[in-house]
Design an enzyme around this catalytic site. Structure first.
Site, PDB file in Angstrom:
ATOM      1  N   PRO A 177       0.794  -1.218   0.002  1.00  0.00           N
ATOM      2  CA  PRO A 177      -0.036   0.141  -0.089  1.00  0.00           C
ATOM      3  C   PRO A 177       0.712   1.288   0.139  1.00  0.00           C
ATOM      4  CG  PRO A 177       0.176  -0.992   2.271  1.00  0.00           C
ATOM      5  CD  PRO A 177       0.629  -1.944   1.238  1.00  0.00           C
ATOM      6  N   ASN A 178       0.269   2.172  -0.753  1.00  0.00           N
ATOM      7  CA  ASN A 178       0.953   3.387  -0.662  1.00  0.00           C
ATOM      8  C   ASN A 178       2.097   3.677  -1.678  1.00  0.00           C
ATOM      9  OD1 ASN A 178      -1.059   4.969   0.826  1.00  0.00           O
ATOM     10  ND2 ASN A 178      -0.190   3.664   2.658  1.00  0.00           N
TER      11      ASN A 178
ATOM     12  N   ARG B 151       5.002  11.145  -2.486  1.00  0.00           N
ATOM     13  CA  ARG B 151       4.846  10.581  -0.948  1.00  0.00           C
ATOM     14  C   ARG B 151       6.252  10.864  -0.465  1.00  0.00           C
ATOM     15  NH1 ARG B 151       4.670   4.314   1.078  1.00  0.00           N
ATOM     16  NH2 ARG B 151       4.194   4.981   3.340  1.00  0.00           N
TER      17      ARG B 151
ATOM     18  N   TYR C  80      11.046   8.980   1.396  1.00  0.00           N
ATOM     19  CA  TYR C  80      11.167   7.647   0.067  1.00  0.00           C
ATOM     20  C   TYR C  80      11.747   8.214  -1.194  1.00  0.00           C
ATOM     21  CZ  TYR C  80       8.024   5.570   3.318  1.00  0.00           C
ATOM     22  OH  TYR C  80       7.361   5.274   4.636  1.00  0.00           O
TER      23      TYR C  80
ATOM     24  N   ASN D 223       7.905  -5.632  -1.202  1.00  0.00           N
ATOM     25  CA  ASN D 223       7.859  -4.476  -0.293  1.00  0.00           C
ATOM     26  C   ASN D 223       6.310  -4.404   0.449  1.00  0.00           C
ATOM     27  OD1 ASN D 223       7.928  -2.388   1.335  1.00  0.00           O
ATOM     28  ND2 ASN D 223       8.819  -0.872  -0.259  1.00  0.00           N
TER      29      ASN D 223
ATOM     30  N   ALA E 217       3.329  -0.773   4.577  1.00  0.00           N
ATOM     31  CA  ALA E 217       2.927  -0.733   6.177  1.00  0.00           C
ATOM     32  C   ALA E 217       2.185  -2.084   6.521  1.00  0.00           C
ATOM     33  CB  ALA E 217       1.486   0.086   6.391  1.00  0.00           C
TER      34      ALA E 217
ATOM     35  N   HIS F 194       4.334  -4.516   9.000  1.00  0.00           N
ATOM     36  CA  HIS F 194       4.092  -4.179  10.459  1.00  0.00           C
ATOM     37  C   HIS F 194       2.844  -4.691  11.192  1.00  0.00           C
ATOM     38  CE1 HIS F 194       7.615  -1.720   9.216  1.00  0.00           C
ATOM     39  NE2 HIS F 194       6.857  -0.828   8.596  1.00  0.00           N
TER      40      HIS F 194
ATOM     41  N   ASP G 102       1.688 -15.363   6.800  1.00  0.00           N
ATOM     42  CA  ASP G 102       1.247 -16.948   6.501  1.00  0.00           C
ATOM     43  C   ASP G 102       1.165 -17.386   4.996  1.00  0.00           C
ATOM     44  OD1 ASP G 102       0.837 -17.288   9.082  1.00  0.00           O
ATOM     45  OD2 ASP G 102      -1.168 -17.267   9.252  1.00  0.00           O
TER      46      ASP G 102
ATOM     47  N   GLU H  73      12.262  -9.721   1.385  1.00  0.00           N
ATOM     48  CA  GLU H  73      11.443  -8.490   1.730  1.00  0.00           C
ATOM     49  C   GLU H  73      12.531  -7.248   1.765  1.00  0.00           C
ATOM     50  OE1 GLU H  73       9.450  -8.640   5.619  1.00  0.00           O
ATOM     51  OE2 GLU H  73      10.384  -6.770   6.088  1.00  0.00           O
TER      52      GLU H  73
ATOM     53  N   HIS I 174      12.752  -2.877   1.746  1.00  0.00           N
ATOM     54  CA  HIS I 174      12.215  -1.491   2.232  1.00  0.00           C
ATOM     55  C   HIS I 174      12.979  -0.463   1.461  1.00  0.00           C
ATOM     56  CE1 HIS I 174       9.497  -3.385   4.721  1.00  0.00           C
ATOM     57  NE2 HIS I 174      10.218  -4.061   5.142  1.00  0.00           N
ATOM     58  N   LEU I 175      12.414   0.526   1.176  1.00  0.00           N
ATOM     59  CA  LEU I 175      13.298   1.642   0.583  1.00  0.00           C
ATOM     60  C   LEU I 175      14.043   2.505   1.898  1.00  0.00           C
ATOM     61  CD1 LEU I 175      10.455   2.931  -1.524  1.00  0.00           C
ATOM     62  CD2 LEU I 175      12.483   2.709  -2.383  1.00  0.00           C
ATOM     63  N   SER I 176      13.352   2.581   2.923  1.00  0.00           N
ATOM     64  CA  SER I 176      13.779   3.248   3.999  1.00  0.00           C
ATOM     65  C   SER I 176      14.430   2.367   5.040  1.00  0.00           C
ATOM     66  CB  SER I 176      12.775   4.128   4.924  1.00  0.00           C
ATOM     67  OG  SER I 176      11.819   3.225   5.227  1.00  0.00           O
TER      68      SER I 176
ATOM     69  N   ARG J 239      13.623   3.931  12.155  1.00  0.00           N
ATOM     70  CA  ARG J 239      12.332   5.187  12.146  1.00  0.00           C
ATOM     71  C   ARG J 239      11.805   4.601  13.520  1.00  0.00           C
ATOM     72  NH1 ARG J 239       9.642   4.859   6.782  1.00  0.00           N
ATOM     73  NH2 ARG J 239       8.580   6.626   7.612  1.00  0.00           N
TER      74      ARG J 239
ATOM     75  N   ARG K  75       7.739   0.681  13.334  1.00  0.00           N
ATOM     76  CA  ARG K  75       8.061   0.116  12.311  1.00  0.00           C
ATOM     77  C   ARG K  75       9.126  -0.887  12.163  1.00  0.00           C
ATOM     78  NH1 ARG K  75       6.026   3.539   8.356  1.00  0.00           N
ATOM     79  NH2 ARG K  75       5.383   5.606   8.928  1.00  0.00           N
TER      80      ARG K  75
HETATM   81  C1  DQA Z   1       8.133   1.009   3.535  1.00  0.00           C
HETATM   82  C2  DQA Z   1       8.529   1.139   5.095  1.00  0.00           C
HETATM   83  C3  DQA Z   1       7.052   0.963   5.868  1.00  0.00           C
HETATM   84  O1  DQA Z   1       7.281   1.146   7.108  1.00  0.00           O
HETATM   85  C4  DQA Z   1       6.261   1.927   5.239  1.00  0.00           C
HETATM   86  O2  DQA Z   1       4.771   1.828   5.777  1.00  0.00           O
HETATM   87  C5  DQA Z   1       6.128   2.008   3.954  1.00  0.00           C
HETATM   88  C6  DQA Z   1       7.261   1.993   3.055  1.00  0.00           C
HETATM   89  C7  DQA Z   1       9.523   1.336   2.855  1.00  0.00           C
HETATM   90  O3  DQA Z   1       9.850   0.833   1.653  1.00  0.00           O
HETATM   91  O4  DQA Z   1      10.473   2.004   3.296  1.00  0.00           O
HETATM   92  O5  DQA Z   1       4.968   2.145   3.222  1.00  0.00           O
HETATM   93  O6  DQA Z   1       7.985  -0.386   3.384  1.00  0.00           O
END
Ligand code: DQA
Length: 160
Positions: A26-27, A34, A39, A90, A93, A96, A103, A114, A116-118, A123, A127
């Site tokens: 998501p997002n 964003r 990011y 990725n 959210a 978490h 599962d 897995e 993550h950008l950040s 953080r 997270r």
């Molecule tokens: C994220 C880190 C997550 O905590 C956050 O909710 C995201 C992006 C990242 O790629 O850094 O939406 O997965």
């Protein structure tokens, strides 16, 4: 030598590139606008394009999908095999919060990385925990779009 035969003329086994399913949670469709301080300015389309270029160089096929919906991501993970040999995800959210995603990854048994950008560990405390990381081959976080490329390289070394 004719394609599909070996040098004795016998039919060779099909040599299809392993396929990797890339899932964005998501997002992530809003990357570029964003929270660029966290990011960056890269768009999801530019990340997918970089992944496609790298996949070609690594001898992999990839397909990239994004959803804001947990159940959609679960459905895609469940139906990944047999077409896909691995998953790069990725979960955003849902990392978490989602036992369901965790599962689904465990249920398929496909090697999953897995990303993550950040750097989620640097953080907010909420997270720091990932439900999914424990059922993945590993987690890569903090390198911006490069996290995805590192993740694809990690999967390539498992698959080839
Ligand atoms: C994220 C880190 C997550 O905590 C956050 O909710 C995201 C992006 C990242 O790629 O850094 O939406 O997965």
């Amino acid at each position: 030598m004719a394609q599909g035969t070996d040098d004795t003329g016998a039919a060779a086994p099909e040599t299809r590139s392993p396929a990797v399913l890339v899932l964005h949670g998501p997002n992530l469709n809003m990357l570029g606008v964003r929270e660029p301080g966290i990011y960056g300015h890269a768009t999801l389309a530019s990340i997918d394009a970089a992944l496609a270029t790298l996949a070609g160089a690594l001898g992999l096929e990839i397909e990239c999908r994004q959803s804001n919906h947990e159940g959609q991501l679960v459905d895609w993970i469940q139906s990944a095999p047999p077409r896909f040999a691995a998953v790069l995800i990725n979960p955003a959210a849902y990392t978490h919060t989602s036992v369901a995603l965790r599962d689904a990854i465990a249920a398929t048994g496909l090697p999953t990385v897995e990303v993550h950008l950040s750097n989620i560990h640097a953080r907010e405390a909420f997270r720091h925990h990932s439900h999914s990381a424990a059922v993945c081959v590993g987690q890569i976080a903090g390198f911006g779009p490069e996290s995805y490329l590192l993740g694809l390289r990690a999967l390539a070394s498992r698959l080839t």
